[in-house]
Design a protein around this motif. Structure first.
Motif, short mmCIF file in Angstrom:
data_model
loop_
_atom_site.label_atom_id
_atom_site.label_comp_id
_atom_site.label_asym_id
_atom_site.label_seq_id
_atom_site.Cartn_x
_atom_site.Cartn_y
_atom_site.Cartn_z
N SER A 156 0.92 -1.28 -0.18
CA SER A 156 -0.19 0.07 0.01
C SER A 156 0.80 1.35 -0.11
CB SER A 156 -0.99 -0.15 1.39
OG SER A 156 -1.91 -0.74 1.16
N TYR A 183 0.79 4.07 -2.82
CA TYR A 183 0.49 5.32 -2.38
C TYR A 183 1.68 6.18 -3.06
CZ TYR A 183 -0.20 9.79 -0.12
OH TYR A 183 -0.43 10.89 0.26
N TRP A 184 2.73 5.94 -2.88
CA TRP A 184 4.01 6.59 -3.55
C TRP A 184 3.88 6.58 -5.29
CZ3 TRP A 184 8.75 4.74 -6.19
CH2 TRP A 184 9.51 5.56 -6.41
N LYS A 185 3.19 5.79 -5.60
CA LYS A 185 3.15 5.73 -7.17
C LYS A 185 2.07 6.62 -7.67
CE LYS A 185 5.10 3.22 -9.80
NZ LYS A 185 6.35 3.62 -10.57
N VAL A 186 0.68 6.56 -7.10
CA VAL A 186 -0.46 7.19 -7.33
C VAL A 186 -0.74 8.45 -6.68
CG1 VAL A 186 -1.23 5.25 -8.66
CG2 VAL A 186 -2.15 5.70 -6.21
N ARG A 187 -0.32 8.53 -5.59
CA ARG A 187 -0.42 9.69 -4.71
C ARG A 187 -2.29 9.85 -4.45
NH1 ARG A 187 4.44 11.05 -2.37
NH2 ARG A 187 5.82 11.08 -4.01
N SER A 188 -2.75 8.70 -4.21
CA SER A 188 -4.20 9.15 -3.77
C SER A 188 -4.44 8.32 -2.48
CB SER A 188 -4.80 8.09 -4.87
OG SER A 188 -6.37 8.08 -4.44
N PRO A 189 -4.94 9.03 -1.69
CA PRO A 189 -5.37 8.40 -0.04
C PRO A 189 -6.51 7.15 -0.29
CG PRO A 189 -6.25 10.45 -0.51
CD PRO A 189 -5.56 10.29 -1.60
#
Length: 105
Positions: A74, A78-84
């Motif tokens: 996860s 998160y680091w790849k897509v920057r979506s919470p």
């Protein structure tokens, strides 16, 4: 009634494939059930229940390692897509894992 007839007429190959697949899946199960009923044998893996529960149960170390992997993946997602929303998926996967391992153990 004509719609049903035309459906069966237009989908003969698909229905035949589904029927053959269902038979291939059901026949070994029926043969095994009939063999168990006639020979009187019990559950051959009954003695392994504690081993499976200790290895894959709800409080086993396997669950802990899967949770570590889920959190790590996860964080990478998160680091790849920057979506919470990734963390909402993490919570859903953890709940599913808890239920699945609870059913196993």
């Amino acid at each position: 009634m004509n719609n049903i007839k035309s459906f069966f007429k237009n989908n003969k190959k698909t229905l035949a494939t589904v029927g053959v697949t269902a038979a291939v899946i059901a026949l070994p199960s029926l043969a095994f059930a009939a063999n168990t009923a006639t020979t009187g044998t019990g559950d051959l893996l009954q003695s392994q229940n504690t081993t499976v529960t200790n290895t894959f149960g709800a409080n086993s170390s396997m669950v802990r390692w899967i949770y570590f992997g889920e959190v790590f993946m996860s964080l990478i997602a998160y680091w790849k897509v920057r979506s919470p929303m990734v963390f909402v998926g993490l919570i859903m996967v953890m709940i599913f894992t808890r239920i699945a391992f609870g059913l196993i153990g």
